[in-house]
Design a protein around this motif. Sequence first.
Motif, PDB file in Angstrom:
ATOM      1  N   ARG A 115       0.929  -1.145   0.248  1.00  0.00           N
ATOM      2  CA  ARG A 115      -0.077   0.131  -0.027  1.00  0.00           C
ATOM      3  C   ARG A 115       0.887   1.420  -0.069  1.00  0.00           C
ATOM      4  N   HIS A 116       0.580   2.292  -1.022  1.00  0.00           N
ATOM      5  CA  HIS A 116       1.261   3.471  -0.845  1.00  0.00           C
ATOM      6  C   HIS A 116       0.834   4.272   0.238  1.00  0.00           C
ATOM      7  N   THR A 143      -4.627  12.117 -16.092  1.00  0.00           N
ATOM      8  CA  THR A 143      -3.356  12.871 -15.849  1.00  0.00           C
ATOM      9  C   THR A 143      -2.742  12.203 -14.223  1.00  0.00           C
ATOM     10  N   TYR A 144      -3.734  12.047 -13.501  1.00  0.00           N
ATOM     11  CA  TYR A 144      -3.267  11.697 -12.015  1.00  0.00           C
ATOM     12  C   TYR A 144      -2.846  10.255 -12.009  1.00  0.00           C
ATOM     13  N   ASP A 145      -3.688   9.376 -12.114  1.00  0.00           N
ATOM     14  CA  ASP A 145      -3.457   7.840 -12.090  1.00  0.00           C
ATOM     15  C   ASP A 145      -2.516   7.527 -13.126  1.00  0.00           C
ATOM     16  N   HIS A 146      -2.781   8.043 -14.356  1.00  0.00           N
ATOM     17  CA  HIS A 146      -1.712   7.977 -15.331  1.00  0.00           C
ATOM     18  C   HIS A 146      -0.277   8.078 -15.073  1.00  0.00           C
ATOM     19  N   ARG A 147       0.121   9.171 -14.189  1.00  0.00           N
ATOM     20  CA  ARG A 147       1.336   9.446 -13.704  1.00  0.00           C
ATOM     21  C   ARG A 147       1.783   8.523 -12.940  1.00  0.00           C
ATOM     22  N   PHE A 148       1.088   7.829 -12.151  1.00  0.00           N
ATOM     23  CA  PHE A 148       1.606   6.533 -11.201  1.00  0.00           C
ATOM     24  C   PHE A 148       1.824   5.544 -12.311  1.00  0.00           C
ATOM     25  N   LYS A 149       1.144   5.473 -13.310  1.00  0.00           N
ATOM     26  CA  LYS A 149       1.204   4.138 -14.257  1.00  0.00           C
ATOM     27  C   LYS A 149       2.560   4.433 -14.897  1.00  0.00           C
ATOM     28  N   SER A 189       7.479  10.538  -4.001  1.00  0.00           N
ATOM     29  CA  SER A 189       6.844   9.581  -3.311  1.00  0.00           C
ATOM     30  C   SER A 189       6.453   8.162  -4.115  1.00  0.00           C
ATOM     31  N   ILE A 190       5.859   8.649  -5.454  1.00  0.00           N
ATOM     32  CA  ILE A 190       5.612   7.530  -6.175  1.00  0.00           C
ATOM     33  C   ILE A 190       6.745   6.659  -6.745  1.00  0.00           C
ATOM     34  N   GLU A 191       7.841   7.401  -6.901  1.00  0.00           N
ATOM     35  CA  GLU A 191       8.847   6.679  -7.395  1.00  0.00           C
ATOM     36  C   GLU A 191       9.691   5.831  -6.111  1.00  0.00           C
ATOM     37  N   GLY A 192       9.493   6.348  -5.094  1.00  0.00           N
ATOM     38  CA  GLY A 192      10.058   5.515  -3.956  1.00  0.00           C
ATOM     39  C   GLY A 192       9.151   4.164  -3.734  1.00  0.00           C
ATOM     40  N   PHE A 193       7.787   4.425  -3.790  1.00  0.00           N
ATOM     41  CA  PHE A 193       6.675   3.287  -3.732  1.00  0.00           C
ATOM     42  C   PHE A 193       7.079   2.414  -4.897  1.00  0.00           C
ATOM     43  N   ALA A 194       7.234   3.054  -6.026  1.00  0.00           N
ATOM     44  CA  ALA A 194       7.680   1.882  -7.104  1.00  0.00           C
ATOM     45  C   ALA A 194       8.912   1.186  -6.934  1.00  0.00           C
TER      46      ALA A 194
END
Length: 398
Positions: free
Chosen positions: A132-133, A216-222, A186-191
């Motif tokens: 979980r992020h 835009t939002y969820d796509h950035r995570f992907k 933070s998303i990079e750390g999660f990945a």
Amino acid sequence: MAKIQMKTPLVEMDGDETTRIAWRMIKDILILPFVDLKTEYYDLGLEHRNETDDQVTIDSANATKKYGVAVKCATITPNAARMTEYNLKEMWKSPNGTIRAILDGTVFRTPIIVKGIPPYVRNWTKPISIARHAYGDIYKATELKVGAGCKAELVVTDENGNETRALIHDFKTEGIIQGVHNIDKSIEGFARSCFDYALDMKMDLWFSSKDTISKTYDHRFKDIFAEIFESEYKEKFENAGIEYFYTLIDDAVARVIRSEGGFIWACKNYDGDVMSDMVSNAYGSLAMMTSVLVSPDGYYEYEAAHGTVQRHYYDYLKGVPVRINPVATIFAWTGALKKRGELDGIQELVEYAEKVEKATIDTIESGVMTKDLCIISTLENKTQVNTEEFLKAIAAQI
Ligand code: NAP
Ligand code: MG
């Protein structure tokens, strides 16, 4: 028999109530007779947190950065009732929150599967770990009620005062709005935590979001997951014989239910909150669920997913022997010792940790178990034991 020697100490974070008592028993019965245990001890019990103005929690997290591996007992997160019970100076924050803020990581929860305790989803024969992020989205949201006739806009102002605007909605009647954010770092750390943990466990990694709707939002995570995978992990995954797989959250749910398990499912903050409770309950018992915080810098903190089992502590104070299930806490210790053994190149320590895990599972599968498991186990011949008796049965197996 000579005890196994360690090189680097584990960071030991002691805790509260019934789990604090089980903690001591696990050390005395399962670890100290076999390992020349080296730990740097931090007492995160609520009394000591209060005495040190919670400095001990911060110190223990910093020690984890120094040594790399910690094992943590469950701790009380104070509320109003605890303020009086422990005569606290302040309503100290959740230790897990404080530690996570310092180490910045992702929490992985994994069920321990034993014969006789079938998951509610009958095809789940292997564990499913949920990652979980732990930053942002609706957990850091700003919300407003909007009146009829109002126009709601997103406004971003740069350093020079230039504004970018986007219309949210022209409200003809009353309504609501919500502003959420996340940060690339933070998303990079999660990945990275997810890719590292998948390599560690030699398990496939799934990641899901809703990028078709949230373009835009969820796509950035992907995109961040895909970029980091391509540039840093693709080859390592091929060599390890594991896969990274992205799909939409609704497709993921459908696939998870039909699967046999055996993978890590990375979820955005809200999805992880919901799915981890669903998955852990479907596997039968919170007392059989381990949890590890993996930081993007490669620090590990192992613990049980359950709390301090407060109700049983008051029974214990009245003289009832402790009868909680210590399995998740045992696996926190073995997880930490195994990781320490791997990092320090002590094969004996790795093998010992694996032996304890096997002995724990064998003991339950032989019919010896604590009350919580007795209630749900489908085995024919069961013997109900208290925590100490259970640990002694495991030690006998080792
Ligand atoms: P809990 O300690 O997880 O216990 C809830 C109930 O689940 C228990 O009363 C017990 O049911 C059952 N249970 C949980 N673990 C068990 C085990 N190992 N063996 C047998 N039964 C088990 O949650 P809580 O009572 O809501 O919280 C107590 C304290 O723990 C709180 O102060 C909370 O802040 C803290 N907490 C800490 C952490 C952490 O440190 N990671 C996590 C969660 C909660 P029965 O009563 O039916 O036997
Ligand atoms: Mg939840």
